[in-house]
Design a protein around this motif. Structure first.
Motif, short mmCIF file in Angstrom:
data_model
loop_
_atom_site.label_atom_id
_atom_site.label_comp_id
_atom_site.label_asym_id
_atom_site.label_seq_id
_atom_site.Cartn_x
_atom_site.Cartn_y
_atom_site.Cartn_z
N MET A 17 36.28 33.31 19.64
CA MET A 17 36.58 32.65 20.90
C MET A 17 35.38 31.81 21.32
SD MET A 17 37.36 34.40 24.63
CE MET A 17 38.32 35.68 23.86
N SER A 18 35.64 30.56 21.66
CA SER A 18 34.56 29.67 22.09
C SER A 18 34.27 29.85 23.57
CB SER A 18 34.93 28.21 21.82
OG SER A 18 35.13 28.02 20.45
N ILE A 19 33.01 29.66 23.90
CA ILE A 19 32.55 29.83 25.27
C ILE A 19 31.97 28.51 25.77
CG2 ILE A 19 30.85 31.04 26.73
CD1 ILE A 19 33.04 32.88 25.72
N ALA A 20 32.18 28.21 27.04
CA ALA A 20 31.59 27.02 27.66
C ALA A 20 30.88 27.44 28.94
CB ALA A 20 32.67 25.99 27.97
N THR A 21 29.87 26.67 29.29
CA THR A 21 29.10 26.92 30.51
C THR A 21 29.60 26.01 31.63
OG1 THR A 21 27.14 27.52 29.24
CG2 THR A 21 26.79 26.85 31.52
N VAL A 31 38.81 23.96 30.95
CA VAL A 31 37.44 23.71 30.49
C VAL A 31 37.45 23.65 28.96
CG1 VAL A 31 35.07 24.57 30.46
CG2 VAL A 31 36.52 24.94 32.49
N LEU A 32 36.95 22.53 28.41
CA LEU A 32 36.91 22.36 26.95
C LEU A 32 35.50 22.53 26.39
CD1 LEU A 32 39.25 19.25 26.54
CD2 LEU A 32 39.85 21.68 26.49
N SER A 33 34.49 22.23 27.21
CA SER A 33 33.10 22.36 26.77
C SER A 33 32.23 22.45 28.03
CB SER A 33 32.68 21.17 25.88
OG SER A 33 32.80 19.97 26.60
N THR A 80 29.80 31.38 32.52
CA THR A 80 30.46 30.99 31.26
C THR A 80 31.93 31.40 31.31
OG1 THR A 80 29.80 33.07 30.21
CG2 THR A 80 28.36 31.17 29.89
N VAL A 81 32.73 30.64 30.57
CA VAL A 81 34.17 30.92 30.49
C VAL A 81 34.62 30.72 29.05
CG1 VAL A 81 34.62 30.17 32.86
CG2 VAL A 81 34.83 28.52 30.99
N SER A 82 35.77 31.27 28.72
CA SER A 82 36.38 30.98 27.43
C SER A 82 36.94 29.56 27.48
CB SER A 82 37.53 31.94 27.16
OG SER A 82 37.06 33.27 27.09
N VAL A 83 36.75 28.82 26.39
CA VAL A 83 37.31 27.47 26.32
C VAL A 83 38.83 27.57 26.51
CG1 VAL A 83 37.80 25.57 24.73
CG2 VAL A 83 35.48 26.50 24.90
N GLY A 84 39.36 26.67 27.35
CA GLY A 84 40.78 26.68 27.65
C GLY A 84 41.11 27.32 28.98
N THR A 85 40.11 27.91 29.64
CA THR A 85 40.33 28.54 30.95
C THR A 85 40.59 27.47 32.00
OG1 THR A 85 38.88 30.38 30.37
CG2 THR A 85 39.29 30.01 32.71
#
Ligand code: FES
Length: 92
Positions: free
Chosen positions: A1-5, A80-82, A15-20
């Motif tokens: 799972m990708s994470i973004a700030t 959120v994508l990045s 931070t959130v999981s990408v796609g949130t």
């Protein structure tokens, strides 16, 4: 799972999981964004000012009537994508 700030001016970075959904992410992390319509792109109360649009999912048609700046988005309508920086839009 990708994470973004997510950095919201005046609030703790998180931070959130990408796609949130951005609105959900802010609500879950103590950023007081209004959501009078419950996230249905009908109230404009969740508007935010975003520094890097490519960090979010593309603009959807339902948002266009509400946005008066190319840097504004409705938080309920974008994922959120990045890594992204934003502020609560003026007047909120
Ligand atoms: S919560 Fe109403 S427009 Fe986003």
């Amino acid at each position: 799972m990708s994470i973004a700030t997510v950095q919201v001016e005046g609030y703790e970075t998180f931070t959130v999981s990408v796609g949130t959904c951005l609105l959900d992410a802010c609500e879950e992390n103590g950023v007081p964004i209004e959501s009078a319509c419950g996230g249905f792109a009908a109230c404009n109360s969740c508007r935010v000012d975003v520094s890097e649009m490519s960090s979010l999912s593309p603009l959807v048609e339902e948002e266009e009537a509400f946005l008066d700046s190319p840097s504004h988005r409705l938080a309920c309508q974008c994922q959120v994508l990045s890594d992204v920086r934003l502020s609560l839009a003026p007047g909120m």
